[in-house]
Design a protein around this motif. Structure first.
Motif, PDB file in Angstrom:
ATOM      1  N   GLN A  55       2.183  13.635   8.954  1.00 16.06           N
ATOM      2  CA  GLN A  55       2.335  12.981  10.266  1.00 16.06           C
ATOM      3  C   GLN A  55       1.352  13.555  11.276  1.00 16.06           C
ATOM      4  OE1 GLN A  55       6.537  13.625  10.841  1.00 16.06           O
ATOM      5  NE2 GLN A  55       7.123  11.643   9.985  1.00 16.06           N
ATOM      6  N   LYS A  56       1.225  14.879  11.278  1.00 13.01           N
ATOM      7  CA  LYS A  56       0.313  15.538  12.227  1.00 13.01           C
ATOM      8  C   LYS A  56      -1.135  15.152  11.953  1.00 13.01           C
ATOM      9  CE  LYS A  56       2.947  19.609  13.613  1.00 13.01           C
ATOM     10  NZ  LYS A  56       3.205  21.033  13.326  1.00 13.01           N
ATOM     11  N   ALA A  57      -1.479  15.043  10.678  1.00 12.71           N
ATOM     12  CA  ALA A  57      -2.871  14.725  10.306  1.00 12.71           C
ATOM     13  C   ALA A  57      -3.161  13.234  10.420  1.00 12.71           C
ATOM     14  CB  ALA A  57      -3.141  15.207   8.885  1.00 12.71           C
ATOM     15  N   GLY A  58      -2.097  12.432  10.495  1.00 14.09           N
ATOM     16  CA  GLY A  58      -2.296  10.992  10.579  1.00 14.09           C
ATOM     17  C   GLY A  58      -2.764  10.369   9.274  1.00 14.09           C
ATOM     18  N   VAL A  59      -2.372  10.986   8.147  1.00 16.83           N
ATOM     19  CA  VAL A  59      -2.758  10.414   6.846  1.00 16.83           C
ATOM     20  C   VAL A  59      -1.556   9.713   6.206  1.00 16.83           C
ATOM     21  CG1 VAL A  59      -4.528  12.191   6.439  1.00 16.83           C
ATOM     22  CG2 VAL A  59      -2.237  12.504   5.490  1.00 16.83           C
ATOM     23  N   THR A  60      -1.852   8.796   5.300  1.00 17.69           N
ATOM     24  CA  THR A  60      -0.801   8.078   4.580  1.00 17.69           C
ATOM     25  C   THR A  60      -0.195   8.997   3.523  1.00 17.69           C
ATOM     26  OG1 THR A  60      -1.946   5.984   4.888  1.00 17.69           O
ATOM     27  CG2 THR A  60      -0.319   6.071   3.116  1.00 17.69           C
ATOM     28  N   LEU A  61       1.131   9.061   3.503  1.00 16.24           N
ATOM     29  CA  LEU A  61       1.851   9.816   2.473  1.00 16.24           C
ATOM     30  C   LEU A  61       2.853   8.880   1.829  1.00 16.24           C
ATOM     31  CD1 LEU A  61       2.818  12.449   1.027  1.00 16.24           C
ATOM     32  CD2 LEU A  61       4.399  12.763   2.947  1.00 16.24           C
ATOM     33  N   MET A  62       2.745   8.712   0.514  1.00 16.92           N
ATOM     34  CA  MET A  62       3.696   7.869  -0.217  1.00 16.92           C
ATOM     35  C   MET A  62       4.246   8.681  -1.385  1.00 16.92           C
ATOM     36  SD  MET A  62       3.132   4.002  -1.626  1.00 16.92           S
ATOM     37  CE  MET A  62       3.784   3.452  -3.209  1.00 16.92           C
ATOM     38  N   VAL A  63       5.512   8.424  -1.733  1.00 15.85           N
ATOM     39  CA  VAL A  63       6.144   9.122  -2.852  1.00 15.85           C
ATOM     40  C   VAL A  63       6.279   8.147  -4.019  1.00 15.85           C
ATOM     41  CG1 VAL A  63       8.107  10.519  -3.597  1.00 15.85           C
ATOM     42  CG2 VAL A  63       7.387  10.555  -1.197  1.00 15.85           C
ATOM     43  N   GLY A  64       5.941   8.632  -5.224  1.00 13.85           N
ATOM     44  CA  GLY A  64       5.884   7.765  -6.396  1.00 13.85           C
ATOM     45  C   GLY A  64       7.225   7.480  -7.058  1.00 13.85           C
ATOM     46  N   HIS A  65       8.089   6.785  -6.334  1.00 14.49           N
ATOM     47  CA  HIS A  65       9.342   6.320  -6.957  1.00 14.49           C
ATOM     48  C   HIS A  65       9.040   4.987  -7.637  1.00 14.49           C
ATOM     49  CE1 HIS A  65      12.372   9.288  -5.829  1.00 14.49           C
ATOM     50  NE2 HIS A  65      11.714   9.438  -4.705  1.00 14.49           N
ATOM     51  N   VAL A  66       8.443   5.077  -8.813  1.00 13.76           N
ATOM     52  CA  VAL A  66       7.844   3.901  -9.475  1.00 13.76           C
ATOM     53  C   VAL A  66       8.873   2.842  -9.868  1.00 13.76           C
ATOM     54  CG1 VAL A  66       7.918   4.795 -11.851  1.00 13.76           C
ATOM     55  CG2 VAL A  66       6.049   3.265 -11.146  1.00 13.76           C
ATOM     56  N   GLU A  67      10.125   3.254 -10.037  1.00 13.33           N
ATOM     57  CA  GLU A  67      11.135   2.288 -10.495  1.00 13.33           C
ATOM     58  C   GLU A  67      11.324   1.146  -9.488  1.00 13.33           C
ATOM     59  OE1 GLU A  67      12.061   1.260 -13.372  1.00 13.33           O
ATOM     60  OE2 GLU A  67      13.434   2.854 -13.990  1.00 13.33           O
ATOM     61  N   ARG A  68      11.031   1.398  -8.220  1.00 12.12           N
ATOM     62  CA  ARG A  68      11.127   0.331  -7.217  1.00 12.12           C
ATOM     63  C   ARG A  68      10.160  -0.819  -7.538  1.00 12.12           C
ATOM     64  NH1 ARG A  68      11.498   2.019  -0.938  1.00 12.12           N
ATOM     65  NH2 ARG A  68      12.755   3.900  -1.127  1.00 12.12           N
ATOM     66  N   PHE A  69       9.106  -0.498  -8.280  1.00  9.39           N
ATOM     67  CA  PHE A  69       8.077  -1.495  -8.581  1.00  9.39           C
ATOM     68  C   PHE A  69       8.304  -2.167  -9.934  1.00  9.39           C
ATOM     69  CE2 PHE A  69       6.436   1.343  -5.422  1.00  9.39           C
ATOM     70  CZ  PHE A  69       5.797   0.498  -4.526  1.00  9.39           C
ATOM     71  N   ASN A  70       9.394  -1.790 -10.605  1.00 11.43           N
ATOM     72  CA  ASN A  70       9.772  -2.464 -11.849  1.00 11.43           C
ATOM     73  C   ASN A  70      10.181  -3.890 -11.474  1.00 11.43           C
ATOM     74  OD1 ASN A  70      11.409  -3.503 -14.002  1.00 11.43           O
ATOM     75  ND2 ASN A  70      11.754  -1.415 -14.730  1.00 11.43           N
ATOM     76  N   PRO A  71       9.564  -4.911 -12.079  1.00 12.31           N
ATOM     77  CA  PRO A  71       9.887  -6.295 -11.698  1.00 12.31           C
ATOM     78  C   PRO A  71      11.376  -6.627 -11.832  1.00 12.31           C
ATOM     79  CG  PRO A  71       7.945  -6.243 -13.109  1.00 12.31           C
ATOM     80  CD  PRO A  71       8.508  -4.853 -13.110  1.00 12.31           C
ATOM     81  N   ALA A  72      12.071  -5.987 -12.775  1.00 13.09           N
ATOM     82  CA  ALA A  72      13.510  -6.233 -12.926  1.00 13.09           C
ATOM     83  C   ALA A  72      14.273  -5.692 -11.721  1.00 13.09           C
ATOM     84  CB  ALA A  72      14.029  -5.599 -14.211  1.00 13.09           C
ATOM     85  N   VAL A  73      13.867  -4.535 -11.227  1.00 11.33           N
ATOM     86  CA  VAL A  73      14.502  -3.954 -10.039  1.00 11.33           C
ATOM     87  C   VAL A  73      14.246  -4.848  -8.825  1.00 11.33           C
ATOM     88  CG1 VAL A  73      14.378  -2.003  -8.420  1.00 11.33           C
ATOM     89  CG2 VAL A  73      14.473  -1.573 -10.880  1.00 11.33           C
ATOM     90  N   ALA A  74      13.009  -5.341  -8.715  1.00 13.09           N
ATOM     91  CA  ALA A  74      12.665  -6.234  -7.602  1.00 13.09           C
ATOM     92  C   ALA A  74      13.519  -7.503  -7.652  1.00 13.09           C
ATOM     93  CB  ALA A  74      11.182  -6.579  -7.655  1.00 13.09           C
ATOM     94  N   ALA A  75      13.776  -8.018  -8.874  1.00 13.49           N
ATOM     95  CA  ALA A  75      14.597  -9.232  -9.032  1.00 13.49           C
ATOM     96  C   ALA A  75      16.048  -8.963  -8.624  1.00 13.49           C
ATOM     97  CB  ALA A  75      14.526  -9.728 -10.471  1.00 13.49           C
ATOM     98  N   VAL A  76      16.566  -7.772  -8.975  1.00 12.90           N
ATOM     99  CA  VAL A  76      17.931  -7.391  -8.567  1.00 12.90           C
ATOM    100  C   VAL A  76      17.999  -7.299  -7.044  1.00 12.90           C
ATOM    101  CG1 VAL A  76      19.685  -5.564  -8.618  1.00 12.90           C
ATOM    102  CG2 VAL A  76      18.475  -6.187 -10.727  1.00 12.90           C
ATOM    103  N   LYS A  77      17.014  -6.633  -6.459  1.00 14.70           N
ATOM    104  CA  LYS A  77      16.975  -6.457  -4.996  1.00 14.70           C
ATOM    105  C   LYS A  77      16.967  -7.821  -4.294  1.00 14.70           C
ATOM    106  CE  LYS A  77      15.543  -4.297  -1.023  1.00 14.70           C
ATOM    107  NZ  LYS A  77      16.417  -3.522  -0.151  1.00 14.70           N
ATOM    108  N   GLN A  78      16.178  -8.734  -4.823  1.00 11.38           N
ATOM    109  CA  GLN A  78      16.089 -10.081  -4.241  1.00 11.38           C
ATOM    110  C   GLN A  78      17.425 -10.818  -4.380  1.00 11.38           C
ATOM    111  OE1 GLN A  78      12.714 -12.206  -5.783  1.00 11.38           O
ATOM    112  NE2 GLN A  78      12.998 -13.941  -4.422  1.00 11.38           N
ATOM    113  N   ALA A  79      18.070 -10.660  -5.540  1.00  6.93           N
ATOM    114  CA  ALA A  79      19.335 -11.365  -5.812  1.00  6.93           C
ATOM    115  C   ALA A  79      20.455 -10.912  -4.878  1.00  6.93           C
ATOM    116  CB  ALA A  79      19.747 -11.164  -7.262  1.00  6.93           C
ATOM    117  N   ILE A  80      20.422  -9.641  -4.452  1.00  7.62           N
ATOM    118  CA  ILE A  80      21.517  -9.121  -3.627  1.00  7.62           C
ATOM    119  C   ILE A  80      21.181  -9.127  -2.136  1.00  7.62           C
ATOM    120  CG2 ILE A  80      22.458  -7.704  -5.499  1.00  7.62           C
ATOM    121  CD1 ILE A  80      21.111  -5.263  -4.229  1.00  7.62           C
ATOM    122  N   ALA A  81      19.989  -9.623  -1.780  1.00  7.50           N
ATOM    123  CA  ALA A  81      19.586  -9.659  -0.368  1.00  7.50           C
ATOM    124  C   ALA A  81      20.604 -10.476   0.434  1.00  7.50           C
ATOM    125  CB  ALA A  81      18.203 -10.274  -0.240  1.00  7.50           C
TER     126      ALA A  81
END
Length: 335
Positions: free
Chosen positions: A120-146
């Motif tokens: 935050q202080k440096a103003g750089v992008t920081l992302m954490v690799g929770h790759v399961e969020r990008f599993n298409p099946a997980v995305a489909a579940v997330k969409q179904a329960i929206a």
């Protein structure tokens, strides 16, 4: 002047990969194939890992971080062992380099918070690799329960003992994925933790049954172990209006809905994409870097999931006898 004149081509992002183990070699492979990316090189102290990954991704291999810095990078992905995440992330942030760090963000919550503050202080992008969020099946579940009123979530993530021995048990290695998914599905913080852990064959816990309650009142549980002879990854979500089942390995997502008083209901398979999760994750990271956007999984989210996982390891189990004697009611006076 060509029609593209108003949108000059952006210079390729110079990216490096830190860690050339199984995960790091996958990062390098994917990055090498992405448009608008120049894979500068991979860093690893192991000559064997380095040689294999550099050949796989057709890039340079560096033994030290300083060599990568000297070559010049805009962004890095960190796929080194967890205990090195803190030191490596801070070194990169100090050079104003954008960072994607594999999950868990660090070994401890305090270290994770230091990384977040530094970024935050440096103003750089920081992302954490929770790759399961990008599993298409997980995305489909997330969409179904929206927009649904979620009641409960059950996640199973089991498999055989991992060949790569690490200094963590199943909670940090596996369950942290699902803690993140529970928080993401419910868009709510976890406020109660009830863990049951056992070390059957390993030094650290290799069986974990974890129960949670979110601030929004959702009950969730995770069943994870290293004692199952095959891999299984499944998610089920019950809402007031539907019941959604997702197999994260076969990527089949099924929805039950239209419940009738006579017990009948309708069922359908939901469309699921074919993207490679890691590729989708890295594209999301680079997009956030290019446009200065909030990344898909922020450092704060990574710390929050690690904090819950840590609580699971630190919460003492109460003996049943004590808990029953503390209850008011007939059992106390029986006999």
């Amino acid at each position: 002047m060509s029609s593209k004149g108003s949108q000059p081509a952006k210079a390729a992002l110079r990216v490096g990969v830190i860690g050339a183990g199984v995960m790091g070699s996958n990062h390098a492979r994917v990055l090498a194939g992405l448009p608008g990316v120049s894979l500068i090189g991979v860093v690893d102290p192991s000559p064997a890992h380095l040689a294999r990954t550099a050949e796989l991704a057709n890039c340079q291999g560096f033994e030290t971080l300083d060599q990568l810095f000297a070559a010049g990078v805009d962004a890095v992905t960190i796929a080194a062992p967890t205990h090195l995440h803190h030191e490596l992330s801070l070194a990169c942030i100090a050079k104003n380099i954008h960072v994607l760090v594999e999950k868990p963000i660090a070994s401890t919550v305090a270290e994770g918070r230091e990384i977040v503050t530094a970024a935050q202080k440096a103003g750089v992008t920081l992302m954490v690799g929770h790759v399961e969020r990008f599993n298409p099946a997980v995305a489909a579940v997330k969409q179904a329960i929206a927009g649904e009123d979620i009641l409960s979530i059950a996640i199973t993530r089991v498999g055989p003992f991992p060949p790569r021995m690490s200094n963590v048990g199943v909670v940090i290695d596996l369950a942290v994925h699902d803690i993140d998914l529970i928080r993401w599905f419910t868009e709510s913080d976890i406020v109660e933790v009830q863990p049951q852990l056992s070390s059957a064959i390993a030094e650290r816990e290799d069986i974990a049954l974890l129960q949670f309650r979110t601030a929004s009142g959702v009950l969730a549980h995770i069943n994870t172990n290293w004692l199952t002879p095959f891999k299984a990854r499944s998610v089920t979500v019950a809402t007031r209006g539907k019941y959604v089942m997702g197999d994260l390995l076969t990527r089949q997502v099924t929805e039950c809905f239209g419940f009738k008083p006579d017990g009948s209901y309708s069922m359908r398979h939901l469309p699921v994409g074919h993207d490679e999760p890691l590729r989708a994750e890295l594209i999301a990271f680079l997009k956030a870097v290019r446009h200065g956007e909030i990344p898909a999984v922020t450092g704060d989210e990574g710390v929050a999931s690690l904090e819950i996982a840590t609580q699971c390891l630190e919460t003492p189990s109460r003996p049943a006898a004590n808990s029953s004697s503390a209850r008011k009611g007939p059992r106390r006076v029986a006999g």
